[in-house]
Design an enzyme around this catalytic site. Structure first.
Site, PDB file in Angstrom:
ATOM      1  N   GLU A 263       0.888  -1.167   0.000  1.00  0.00           N
ATOM      2  CA  GLU A 263       0.000   0.000   0.000  1.00  0.00           C
ATOM      3  C   GLU A 263       0.922   1.212   0.000  1.00  0.00           C
ATOM      4  OE1 GLU A 263      -1.919   2.963   0.832  1.00  0.00           O
ATOM      5  OE2 GLU A 263      -2.278   2.209   2.864  1.00  0.00           O
ATOM      6  N   CYS A 297      -2.005   8.835   2.522  1.00  0.00           N
ATOM      7  CA  CYS A 297      -1.751   8.330   1.173  1.00  0.00           C
ATOM      8  C   CYS A 297      -2.919   8.688   0.271  1.00  0.00           C
ATOM      9  CB  CYS A 297      -1.470   6.841   1.194  1.00  0.00           C
ATOM     10  SG  CYS A 297      -2.742   5.924   1.994  1.00  0.00           S
TER      11      CYS A 297
HETATM   12  C1  UN1 Z   1      -3.205   6.001   4.706  1.00  0.00           C
HETATM   13  O1  UN1 Z   1      -3.040   7.198   4.513  1.00  0.00           O
HETATM   14  O2  UN1 Z   1      -2.220   5.202   4.696  1.00  0.00           O
HETATM   15  O3  UN1 Z   1      -8.973   6.702   3.452  1.00  0.00           O
HETATM   16  C2  UN1 Z   1      -4.512   5.391   5.018  1.00  0.00           C
HETATM   17  C3  UN1 Z   1      -8.343   7.300   4.332  1.00  0.00           C
HETATM   18  C4  UN1 Z   1      -8.100   6.581   5.636  1.00  0.00           C
HETATM   19  C5  UN1 Z   1      -6.905   5.698   5.522  1.00  0.00           C
HETATM   20  C6  UN1 Z   1      -5.676   6.323   4.966  1.00  0.00           C
HETATM   21  N1  UN1 Z   1      -9.257   5.801   5.968  1.00  0.00           N
HETATM   22  O4  UN1 Z   1      -7.955   8.453   4.201  1.00  0.00           O
END
Ligand code: UN1
Length: 511
Positions: A263, A297
């Site tokens: 990820e 992310c």
């Molecule tokens: C991340 O930034 O690694 O969708 C995860 C989202 C959160 C998870 C982010 N539920 O922004």
């Protein structure tokens, strides 16, 4: 601070940064890792890093614990996760505050992160009764054919600082109900939240007379992290982090034929056409771009706006950006907290210099804030999609606004990125939204209509394409990654038959 640590039964000054079956390993031979509050640079706690010997004990314990855990019925494994979910509910407030203290996201987001863990526990409990395999019809008479799912072994989880506990929960709860044991290497930037979660797991494991289902080791040494990546006892390695490190890890795990779940980064975009409801779009854009100070992310990094509403959007956003309150993230009147550390501020400043050099037009923000803590201004920039800096994932609150004429052009620009995590379209035009969701639409793992790019629910599979790494975590059928598929054929006939109609008969097979 002391109140929070006491409530979580966390005594940071003597907590060894790893936990195995024999308890906390308070190995003062380990190097010290310092946890600091990014909002004021004060030291929160010091923990001892895991040594190689500690790591060895932890891996051994997890490997041994798997032997029995895999034979415990899946719903009974779910019961353990249910109890962890209950403990998280009881500790939501304090754990949420600790997340905010240690990484600097707003308190609302800190609490949201713990809620995400609780949701994940609930989901995993139900999933424990639904590890379905399908049955097929055999082409041979009196044969039964079906598939079943078996546990893998030890699942390794390497998580990043930005979601220091939720991403562990996505992986750990699903891995555990699938019959695996879990070894976690959290980011060395967030050791305290990881220790707090491990304490919660320990209490539940102790209540149930269990050991080694969930363990933890903390290190800031590449050599020990690489040992983990290369360890053949780690059947599946789940890695969350940058594309650069993800690529290296991917190669190493592939070499030993291990399983991997990646990820990695995202360069997520929102497209807004001229039919969009700006009352929905504007808050979603601002939250997407500045939530967690741009360190998700799923952060919105690019914004494509149709030319006919471009001027209005720029005026509205510039106004909105000047309303963003910056400061102590524990104070609920502040919408944005600091970046994680001084290096992140440097990266932000480098990006700003690159934007200027490329000819980008900074409409709001553009500077680090001169005060204690790692604060930078939320930054809004007019740019072009092909700028090298726009194509890069800078983990900071910088939003690039880009003009388009036709929806097809916007989709093509959005897809013109090496990453493929999250995407969104704001529109009330059914043809535009269906085009966006079609095979020639968004090429990302997540595609939203009238919702921003971040803040995904756990019920869906989370992850993305291209250099985001292709992994899927959390909901839907992501559990299948944590198990091995076995195709079973049972012959209950009194003779042997070969598939594909092949005839093979021995004239005399009795001696
Ligand atoms: C991340 O930034 O690694 O969708 C995860 C989202 C959160 C998870 C982010 N539920 O922004």
């Amino acid at each position: 601070m002391k109140k929070i640590l006491d409530a979580l039964q966390l005594h940071a000054d003597n907590a060894g940064a790893c936990f195995g079956a024999s308890g906390w390993l308070n190995n003062s031979a380990g190097k010290k890792i310092i946890s600091t509050n990014p909002a004021n640079e004060e030291i929160l706690a010091t923990v001892y890093a895991a040594t190689e010997q500690d790591y060895e004990k932890i891996m051994q314990t997890a490997t041994e614990a798997f032997i029995e855990w895999r034979m415990r019925p899946a719903p009974a494994r779910g019961e353990i996760v249910r109890q962890i979910g209950e403990a998280l509910r009881q500790n939501k407030q304090t754990l949420g505050q600790l997340v905010t203290l240690e990484i600097g996201k707003s308190l609302q987001e800190g609490l949201g992160e713990v809620q995400e863990m609780i949701d994940m526990a609930d989901f995993a409990v139900g999933q424990a009764r639904m590890l379905y395999g399908c049955s097929m019809h055999s082409e041979r008479p009196r044969h039964r054919m079906y598939e079943q799912w078996q546990p893998l072994g030890v699942v390794g989880v390497i998580s990043a600082f930005n979601f220091p506990v939720a991403v562990w929960a996505w992986n750990a709860f699903i891995a555990a109900i699938c019959g695996n044991t879990v070894v976690w290497k959290p980011s060395h930037k967030t050791p305290l939240t990881a220790l707090a979660v491990q304490h919660i797991c320990n209490r539940v494991m102790a209540d149930n007379n269990l050991k080694g289902i969930f363990s933890l080791f903390i290190t800031d040494e590449t050599a020990l992290a690489e040992k983990f990546v290369e360890d053949t006892r780690v059947a599946l390695l789940s890695f969350t982090g940058s594309t650069t490190i993800g690529r290296r890890i991917n190669e190493k795990v592939a070499r030993r034929m291990g399983k991997i779940l990646l990820e990695l980064g995202g360069n997520n975009a929102i497209i807004v056409d001229d039919t969009a409801d700006l009352n929905l779009a504007v808050p979603a854009i601002v939250f997407g771009a500045t939530g967690t100070a741009g360190q998700r992310c799923t952060t919105t990094r690019r914004l494509f706006v149709q030319d006919t509403i471009y001027a209005k959007m720029i005026a509205t956003l510039t106004h909105a950006y000047h309303q963003i309150t910056l400061g102590d993230p524990l104070d609920e009147k502040n919408l944005m907290g600091p970046l994680i550390d001084a290096d992140a501020v440097k990266q932000y400043e480098k990006a700003i210099a690159a934007i200027r050099a490329a000819g980008g037009n900074i409409l709001a923000g553009g500077k680090a804030v001169q005060r204690p803590g790692h604060f930078v201004e939320p930054t809004l920039v007019e740019a072009e999609n092909h700028f090298a800096i726009v194509q890069q994932e800078t983990f900071a609150p910088i939003l690039y606004v880009i003009k388009f004429k036709k929806i097809e052009e916007a989709i093509q620009l959005q897809n013109a990125s090496l990453h493929g995590l999250s995407s969104a379209l704001f529109s009330n035009h059914i043809r535009h939204s269906e085009l966006f969701l079609s095979a020639i639409g968004s090429d990302c793992g997540i595609a939203n209509i009238n919702i921003g790019t971040s803040g995904a629910e756990i019920g869906g599979a989370f992850g993305g394409e291209k250099q985001t790494g292709g992994g899927r975590e959390a909901g839907s059928d992501a559990w299948k990654t944590y198990m091995r598929r076995q195709t079973v054929t049972v012959n209950w006939d009194s003779q042997i038959a070969l598939a594909q109609g092949i005839q093979f008969s021995l004239a005399h097979h009795e001696p």
